[in-house]
Design a protein around this motif. Structure first.
Motif, short mmCIF file in Angstrom:
data_model
loop_
_atom_site.label_atom_id
_atom_site.label_comp_id
_atom_site.label_asym_id
_atom_site.label_seq_id
_atom_site.Cartn_x
_atom_site.Cartn_y
_atom_site.Cartn_z
N ASP A 15 0.81 -1.23 0.00
CA ASP A 15 0.00 0.00 0.00
C ASP A 15 0.84 1.27 0.00
O ASP A 15 0.36 2.33 -0.32
N LEU A 16 2.07 1.13 0.47
CA LEU A 16 2.92 2.32 0.67
C LEU A 16 3.94 2.49 -0.44
O LEU A 16 4.41 3.60 -0.70
N LYS A 17 4.26 1.36 -1.10
CA LYS A 17 5.35 1.34 -2.09
C LYS A 17 5.08 2.30 -3.23
O LYS A 17 3.97 2.35 -3.77
N GLY A 18 6.11 3.02 -3.61
CA GLY A 18 6.02 3.92 -4.77
C GLY A 18 5.45 5.27 -4.38
O GLY A 18 5.65 6.26 -5.06
N GLU A 19 4.71 5.31 -3.25
CA GLU A 19 4.11 6.57 -2.84
C GLU A 19 4.88 7.12 -1.64
O GLU A 19 5.56 8.14 -1.72
N TYR A 20 4.81 6.41 -0.52
CA TYR A 20 5.50 6.89 0.69
C TYR A 20 6.80 6.12 0.94
O TYR A 20 7.71 6.65 1.56
#
Ligand code: SAM
Length: 212
Positions: A15-20
């Motif tokens: 869910d967090l990868k690439g964004e946060y």
């Protein structure tokens, strides 16, 4: 910092990868960090742990962006999760070994560098692994360019003494130094996880700031 392996973290990381949380194709960001954080001053913490410092600093300083580097997945998850929950626009976590930082940043791209409670690597034969070893200072010099600041805090007096010697040998200007930061006049806006732990046990916190 060692945590028991938590299998659910790998899934939650999706869910967090690439964004946060960034962990792949990091070289694609080289020279482009300012585009991710328009108008913000770029700051880096190496070994950010669960991120108490970068999250606190990012909240206090919306004019700055904080990039945390943390090699352990099970730990890098936490600052990523907090940043996402709070919809923070000035935080990213790089989940990778900082040894490779020159593949991810252009020279001069980072303005402020923070090392907080870095692993001490007490054995002499492991001195090169210490994040304040002169080999790392040479990387930081390229990363920060002339005039960049490095701020270093640690409870570990042996690591601190080694580090101050390395700073001097490297020819850096020491603009602040304290063997007891919490009882000094220096600003200390955010305490890290380790800092809270050690100071609650009565251990004085060492602090040094140098300019490249
Ligand atoms: C002792 S903890 C301190 C965490 C936090 N800065 C604090 O003060 O609470 C050091 C952290 O640095 C991370 N670390 C050590 N060497 C690293 C490296 N070369 N690249 C990225 N992270 C590293 C470790 O995984 C660990 O989480």
């Amino acid at each position: 910092m060692r945590l028991r392996k938590k299998p659910w973290i790998e899934e939650a990381m999706q869910d967090l990868k690439g964004e946060y949380v960034l962990m792949h194709d990091l070289e694609n960001y080289k020279g482009r960090w300012q585009e991710l954080f328009p108008g913000k001053r770029l700051c880096l913490e190496i070994g950010c742990g669960k991120g108490r410092f970068i999250i606190g600093m990012a909240e206090l300083h919306p004019e700055k962006a904080f990039i945390g580097v943390e090699t352990q997945h099970d730990i890098a998850y936490y600052p990523g999760k907090t940043a996402k929950e709070n919809k923070m626009d000035n935080i990213k976590v790089i989940c990778a070994n900082a040894e490779h930082m020159e593949d991810w940043f252009e020279p001069g791209e980072i303005k402020e560098l923070y090392l907080n409670f870095s692993d001490p690597w007490p054995k002499a034969r492991h001195a090169k692994r210490r994040l304040t070893h002169r080999n790392f200072l040479a990387k930081y010099q390229r990363l920060l360019g002339k005039g960049g600041h490095l701020r270093f805090k640690t409870d570990n007096r042996a690591l601190f003494d080694f580090s101050v010697e390395e700073f001097k040998e490297f020819g850096l200007e020491i603009i602040a130094l304290s063997y007891d930061l919490h009882n000094s006049d220096y600003d200390n806006e955010v305490q890290t996880e380790y800092e809270r732990k050690f100071s609650s046990l009565g251990t004085p916190i060492n602090f040094c700031e140098v300019v490249f």
